[in-house]
Structures are given as C-alpha cells and as structure tokens.
Design a protein around this motif. Structure first.
Motif, PDB file in Angstrom:
ATOM      1  N   ALA A 159       0.843  -1.206   0.000  1.00  0.00           N
ATOM      2  CA  ALA A 159       0.000   0.000   0.000  1.00  0.00           C
ATOM      3  C   ALA A 159       0.876   1.253   0.000  1.00  0.00           C
ATOM      4  CB  ALA A 159      -0.919  -0.015   1.223  1.00  0.00           C
ATOM      5  N   LEU A 160       1.948   1.238   0.805  1.00  0.00           N
ATOM      6  CA  LEU A 160       2.840   2.410   0.845  1.00  0.00           C
ATOM      7  C   LEU A 160       3.551   2.591  -0.496  1.00  0.00           C
ATOM      8  CD1 LEU A 160       4.491   1.881   4.360  1.00  0.00           C
ATOM      9  CD2 LEU A 160       2.863   3.676   3.742  1.00  0.00           C
ATOM     10  N   ALA A 161       3.904   1.476  -1.126  1.00  0.00           N
ATOM     11  CA  ALA A 161       4.645   1.551  -2.389  1.00  0.00           C
ATOM     12  C   ALA A 161       3.751   1.992  -3.553  1.00  0.00           C
ATOM     13  CB  ALA A 161       5.293   0.207  -2.703  1.00  0.00           C
ATOM     14  N   ALA A 162       2.453   1.984  -3.315  1.00  0.00           N
ATOM     15  CA  ALA A 162       1.542   2.424  -4.392  1.00  0.00           C
ATOM     16  C   ALA A 162       1.751   3.904  -4.682  1.00  0.00           C
ATOM     17  CB  ALA A 162       0.099   2.152  -3.991  1.00  0.00           C
ATOM     18  N   ILE A 163       2.147   4.666  -3.662  1.00  0.00           N
ATOM     19  CA  ILE A 163       2.436   6.083  -3.894  1.00  0.00           C
ATOM     20  C   ILE A 163       3.738   6.155  -4.694  1.00  0.00           C
ATOM     21  CG2 ILE A 163       2.808   8.353  -2.811  1.00  0.00           C
ATOM     22  CD1 ILE A 163       0.132   7.090  -2.026  1.00  0.00           C
ATOM     23  N   GLY A 164       3.656   6.679  -5.870  1.00  0.00           N
ATOM     24  CA  GLY A 164       4.835   6.700  -6.742  1.00  0.00           C
ATOM     25  C   GLY A 164       4.862   5.499  -7.681  1.00  0.00           C
ATOM     26  N   SER A 165       3.818   4.676  -7.612  1.00  0.00           N
ATOM     27  CA  SER A 165       3.683   3.504  -8.513  1.00  0.00           C
ATOM     28  C   SER A 165       4.963   2.675  -8.581  1.00  0.00           C
ATOM     29  CB  SER A 165       3.293   3.959  -9.925  1.00  0.00           C
ATOM     30  OG  SER A 165       2.124   4.715  -9.870  1.00  0.00           O
ATOM     31  N   LYS A 166       5.497   2.335  -7.417  1.00  0.00           N
ATOM     32  CA  LYS A 166       6.730   1.536  -7.391  1.00  0.00           C
ATOM     33  C   LYS A 166       6.427   0.080  -7.724  1.00  0.00           C
ATOM     34  CE  LYS A 166       8.554   4.713  -4.141  1.00  0.00           C
ATOM     35  NZ  LYS A 166       8.885   5.113  -2.810  1.00  0.00           N
ATOM     36  N   ARG A 167       7.402  -0.564  -8.333  1.00  0.00           N
ATOM     37  CA  ARG A 167       7.265  -2.003  -8.554  1.00  0.00           C
ATOM     38  C   ARG A 167       7.381  -2.698  -7.203  1.00  0.00           C
ATOM     39  NH1 ARG A 167       9.115  -3.231 -13.913  1.00  0.00           N
ATOM     40  NH2 ARG A 167       9.067  -5.445 -13.332  1.00  0.00           N
ATOM     41  N   VAL A 168       6.640  -3.797  -7.035  1.00  0.00           N
ATOM     42  CA  VAL A 168       6.670  -4.528  -5.760  1.00  0.00           C
ATOM     43  C   VAL A 168       6.661  -6.030  -6.028  1.00  0.00           C
ATOM     44  CG1 VAL A 168       5.392  -5.018  -3.629  1.00  0.00           C
ATOM     45  CG2 VAL A 168       5.372  -2.721  -4.555  1.00  0.00           C
ATOM     46  N   THR A 169       7.519  -6.772  -5.336  1.00  0.00           N
ATOM     47  CA  THR A 169       7.311  -8.218  -5.249  1.00  0.00           C
ATOM     48  C   THR A 169       7.172  -8.564  -3.772  1.00  0.00           C
ATOM     49  OG1 THR A 169       9.712  -8.441  -5.490  1.00  0.00           O
ATOM     50  CG2 THR A 169       8.400  -9.122  -7.348  1.00  0.00           C
ATOM     51  N   LEU A 170       6.258  -9.463  -3.494  1.00  0.00           N
ATOM     52  CA  LEU A 170       5.964  -9.834  -2.117  1.00  0.00           C
ATOM     53  C   LEU A 170       6.122 -11.342  -1.955  1.00  0.00           C
ATOM     54  CD1 LEU A 170       2.625  -7.812  -1.632  1.00  0.00           C
ATOM     55  CD2 LEU A 170       4.925  -7.110  -0.922  1.00  0.00           C
ATOM     56  N   GLU A 171       7.069 -11.744  -1.127  1.00  0.00           N
ATOM     57  CA  GLU A 171       7.218 -13.160  -0.757  1.00  0.00           C
ATOM     58  C   GLU A 171       6.741 -13.252   0.681  1.00  0.00           C
ATOM     59  OE1 GLU A 171       7.992 -15.496  -2.743  1.00  0.00           O
ATOM     60  OE2 GLU A 171       8.849 -14.409  -4.438  1.00  0.00           O
ATOM     61  N   LEU A 172       5.547 -13.808   0.873  1.00  0.00           N
ATOM     62  CA  LEU A 172       4.897 -13.689   2.182  1.00  0.00           C
ATOM     63  C   LEU A 172       4.735 -15.042   2.876  1.00  0.00           C
ATOM     64  CD1 LEU A 172       2.254 -11.033   1.048  1.00  0.00           C
ATOM     65  CD2 LEU A 172       4.561 -10.668   1.943  1.00  0.00           C
TER      66      LEU A 172
END
Ligand code: NAD
Length: 486
Positions: free
Chosen positions: A241-254
């Motif tokens: 959600a925080l990375a959505a500001i600025g449309s950053k790429r995200v990978t999540l290994e959860l």
C-alpha cells in the motif's frame, strides 16, 4: 571456525563501509542463551536517505556496465562469500539462533544463488519482431529499474537477501537492503565481504533498523523504484500500500501454510522423513515449510508413528553446539505466538503425539526453546489449519481420499508450496495441476532450486524470485521500433 566472543558494535553500511554506531541503537541478544551479541545503529530516515542517494549515484556507473562485466563481479562476490562461510556461520548462529548446521546450509545456499545469477550473465536475451510494417522492425529491451529496496526477515537473513541481490544486481540495479531488526550482523559483514570482492561502493548499502522507521522510510523514499519484500502477509500488504504512492514495482514473498499429502501407495518412511525435515528444519521457522500433513486413513497410523518418533528424537541445543539438530525459536514473541496457537487448538481438540511445550532442560532455560510437537486431528478450523504456524509444530489430519486431501490442502488463505507423496502417476499429476500454490514437490524433499521460479499465490505473495523469471521483476521492458529507409 571463529566464534563471536566480543560484543559487536556496528552502524549503517554506506558507500562500501560500515559506519560507526550512532544515533539510536538496537540491542541484539542470542536467542539460545540470552547473551548479548551486540549493538547496531537503528537507522533513521536520514540514514535511509543517505543510503538511497548513495545507491542512486552508484546506479549511474553500475547500470551502463555490460551484463558480462556485472556477472564477473557477481562471480567474484559469490566466491568470496563461499570462502567466508566459516567466518559468517557463528555470527548467524549468534544473532538468529539456528544451529551451526542450518547456518552453514543457509550460507552455502546464499552464495550459490549469487553464483547462479553470475552464470546467467551471458544468457539474458531480448525479443525482436521483424516486419511490423514494411521496413519496420521492433525489439524489446530490458532496462534496469534503479534503486531497489530489499527488505527481509530474520529467519534466513542471507538467502532471502541473495535471492534479491542476484537478479537485481545482474540486471544493473543498485540495492539498499534492510535486514530484520534482530539479525543485522551477518548482513553487514557480508556487505563488507562483497565490497572487498569488487562490488563497487554504493551498489549495495545496508540500513539496519526497525520496520516502522527504517523500513517505511525506505519503501516511501521517492528515489526507490522497486520494493522487493519478504516477510509476513500483514506487513507485506502494508508495504504494498505504501509503495503504491509513486507507482513503485513490488514483489511480495509472504507467509505460507504448505500442505503435504501422503497417499497410501507412497513410500511412507520417505514421506515421514520429508514431513519431519520439512517442518522442523530451522526450528520450523521457514516460509516454505511443511505446515499441514494430510494422510490417507489406511496409512495414517504408521505415518503418525513414524513422524512422532522422528520429532521426539530430535536433539535440541544452542546453535553453536555441533550436536544440536533443533535450535531455539528466534524470539520470545515467536514462542509465545506458537504457544497461543497450540493452546487454542488443543482447547478445541486434537491429540499430542510428540512434544507439546518447553523442554524440561536447565541448560536450555535461557533460550526460546520449544519441543518439536506433533498434533493429530486438530479441528479443521483451529489455528493449526487456518493460520501460519511459524515454529516446530506439525498438525496431521487423516483423510479418506485424494479429493478430500486436495480440497483441504487448498482450503487455506495461503498458497506458497505443497507436496505429495504417492506411488501413482495420476495422483501426482492431479496434485501438480490442482494444488493452488507456487510450487509442488512430488516424492521429493521441499528443496528450492535457483533454476525454478518461486513465489506464492493468494495471501502468499505476488511476483517471482529465482529462475530467469526473476529478471522480469528487476527490469522494465521497453519496446523500440526502427524504420529503415526503403
Ligand atoms: P515481518 O513482516 O514482521 O518483517 C519482515 C521485514 O519487514 C523485516 O525486515 C521488518 O523489519 C520489515 N518491516 C516490518 N514492518 C515494516 C513496515 N511497516 N515497513 C517496511 N518494512 C517493515 O516478518 P517476520 O515475522 O519477521 O518474518 C516471518 C514471516 O516472513 C513469515 O510470515 C514467513 O512466512 C515470511 N517469509 C516468507 C518467505 C517467502 O519467500 N515467501 C520467506 C521467509 C519468510
């Protein structure tokens, strides 16, 4: 092999060196003994800003190098890392708690991953499309993203970092790494080793610190172009959600809650060994771990006996004890969480066939130890079935057939790994096709291969690490159209 005898005092790793300790600090204690391991700077937003700016500057000279040249640097890093395993292992044991054997396995694997990506340096290919129009050709090129934030948890501080470093650096990105607040020292020393091996200053910076402060400052920094996150599902969702500001790429290994199905035509002894190894390795603190067993009714008694006997035989000990097979849990909080999950489950049903609580051993009283535990047939809506259990406790359920096993295996919010043990091709193929997750092992221990993409579905994450597929998550694809004069 050296041991950690003096308290470590380390700061942020910036521009190729560890800075002196300054500002707020974190105190790191040995999970097996409660002894002081050392202090580390708790990076502030200003430290994070300096680290990101340093990485941004280094990007200017790292990204234009050819893949082969970056591959050579990575190869030298991998070799230096491999040569330092015996130096790093006691540091990892001291801060993480894991056994020396597990620490060595982790460190060798992390070095191997860097070597794997070094080896792919001359294999990165693009696509070209000819004749888009008369005299017009197209091609698709990969461009690095820029500064990548690599945020990792405490259970495998080095492998989880190197899963990100390998593809990120090979593709021309620079990295700011944030280790977990309780496991900074191995990462800081590793950064020094990689730098001495030729990684240019600034290409990798390390900001030890807490999630809410250093982690969020990193994720929200405007110069960070991608967040590669490994950790729990709730934190990953906040990070995304925080990375959505600025449309950053995200990978999540959860998180995960991997099922393992044992059919009645399986090699039951081998299946029981895989379940025990899959659950109790690293004291059960692995994302990709056997967290639920479903065994066919006709084979259940034998499997339960085999797994329970294996659990009962595992030798607990502080990590540095060479005979220890199971170390402590990483923290008081993790043990309390596991104890809550076991108590809530048993209040509703289920039978304990091995372990059950804290070990009755004075020598282990200062650490966060928990016996390897097996619970048979707990309620299907209990924490053992619905939550991620991040510790040495394995629930086993009896099932009637494969339909029921697959249906229960998929009835989970998570979808990371899975396994099936069977003598039949049809059951194996059905599991491969129908289990809703990112990996299925058939008659095989749950080992992760650098060659294969890894990553979960549902609440287990987004995107892939490992394999050449990881390149897609560390590069932007750009289309180029060229028109010839006709
Ligand atoms: P966690 O989510 O609490 O922490 C992981 C990292 O995120 C740490 O470095 C932490 O400091 C940082 N962090 C915490 N809050 C943050 C925030 N608000 N902003 C930015 N960063 C923040 O995870 P944990 O409980 O320490 O680790 C265990 C979890 O990790 C388990 O759920 C496990 O399954 C998961 N895990 C997943 C994989 C995988 O590859 N899928 C691998 C290992 C562990």
């Amino acid at each position: 092999m050296s041991t950690v005898t003096e308290a470590l005092e380390r700061g942020v790793f910036l521009d190729g060196e560890v800075q002196p300790v300054e500002g707020d600090t974190l105190t790191i204690l040995n999970p097996g003994t409660g002894e002081l391991v050392g202090h580390v700077t708790a990076a502030s937003a200003a430290h994070v800003d300096a680290a990101v700016r340093s990485a941004q500057q280094a990007f200017g000279s790292w990204s234009p190098l050819g893949y082969a040249q970056r591959g050579r640097v990575l190869h030298n890093c991998a070799e230096a890392f491999e040569a330092s395993v015996e130096e790093l292992a006691p540091i990892l044991v001291a801060e993480q708690g894991k056994t020396l054997r597990d620490a060595r396995i982790e460190l060798h694997k992390a070095a191997e991953t860097l070597e794997h990506y070094a080896g792919l340096a001359k294999e990165v290919r693009g696509v070209s499309v000819h004749g888009l129009d008369p005299g017009v050709d197209g091609r698709v090129i990969r461009r690095p993203l820029g500064v990548v934030a690599a945020i990792v948890p405490w259970n495998f501080p080095t492998t989880l970092l190197c899963n990100k470093l390998g593809p990120a650096l090979l593709c021309g990105n620079t990295v700011v790494a944030k280790p977990a607040d309780s496991t900074p020292f191995t990462t800081l020393r590793l950064a020094e080793i990689l730098t001495a091996a030729g990684l240019p200053p600034g290409v990798l910076n390390v900001v030890p610190g807490t999630g809410p402060l250093a982690g969020e400052a990193l994720v929200t920094h405007p110069l960070v172009r991608k967040v590669a996150f490994t950790g729990s599902t709730p934190t990953g969702e906040r990070v995304a959600a925080l990375a959505a500001i600025g449309s950053k790429r995200v990978t999540l290994e959860l998180g995960g809650s991997d099922p393992l199905i044992i059919c009645d035509d399986a090699d039951l002894a081998a299946a029981a060994s895989a379940a025990s190894m899959g659950r109790f390795y690293n004291c059960g603190q692995a994302c990709l771990a056997t967290k639920r067993v479903y065994v066919f009714e006709s084979a259940a008694d034998e499997v339960i006996e085999l797994i329970s006997a294996k659990a009962a035989k595992l030798r607990l000990g502080i990590g540095i004890d060479p005979k220890a097979q199971l170390g402590p849990m990483h923290s008081e909080r993790q043990r309390e969480l596991l104890e809550r999950q076991i108590a809530e489950t048993l209040a509703a049903g289920g039978e304990v066939t091995a372990g059950g609580g804290r070990p009755d051993d004075e020598a282990l009283a200062n650490g966060w130890f928990h016996e390897p535990t097996v619970i048979v047939d707990p309620p299907r809506d209990s924490p053992m079935a619905r939550e991620e259990v991040f510790g040495p406790c394995l629930p086993i359920w009896r099932v009637n057939d494969l339909d029921e096993a697959i249906s229960l295996a998929n009835d989970s919010p998570f979808g990371l790994g899975s396994a099936i043990w069977t003598g039949g091709l049809e059951a194996a193929e059905r599991a491969a096709a129908e289990l809703d997750c990112g990996y299925t092992w058939v008659n095989s221990p749950t080992k992760v291969y650098d060659e294969l993409p890894f990553g979960g579905v549902k609440s287990s994450g987004v995107g892939k690490e490992h394999g050449s597929e990881a390149f897609d998550h560390y590069t932007n694809l750009k289309s180029v159209v060229v028109k010839r004069a006709l």
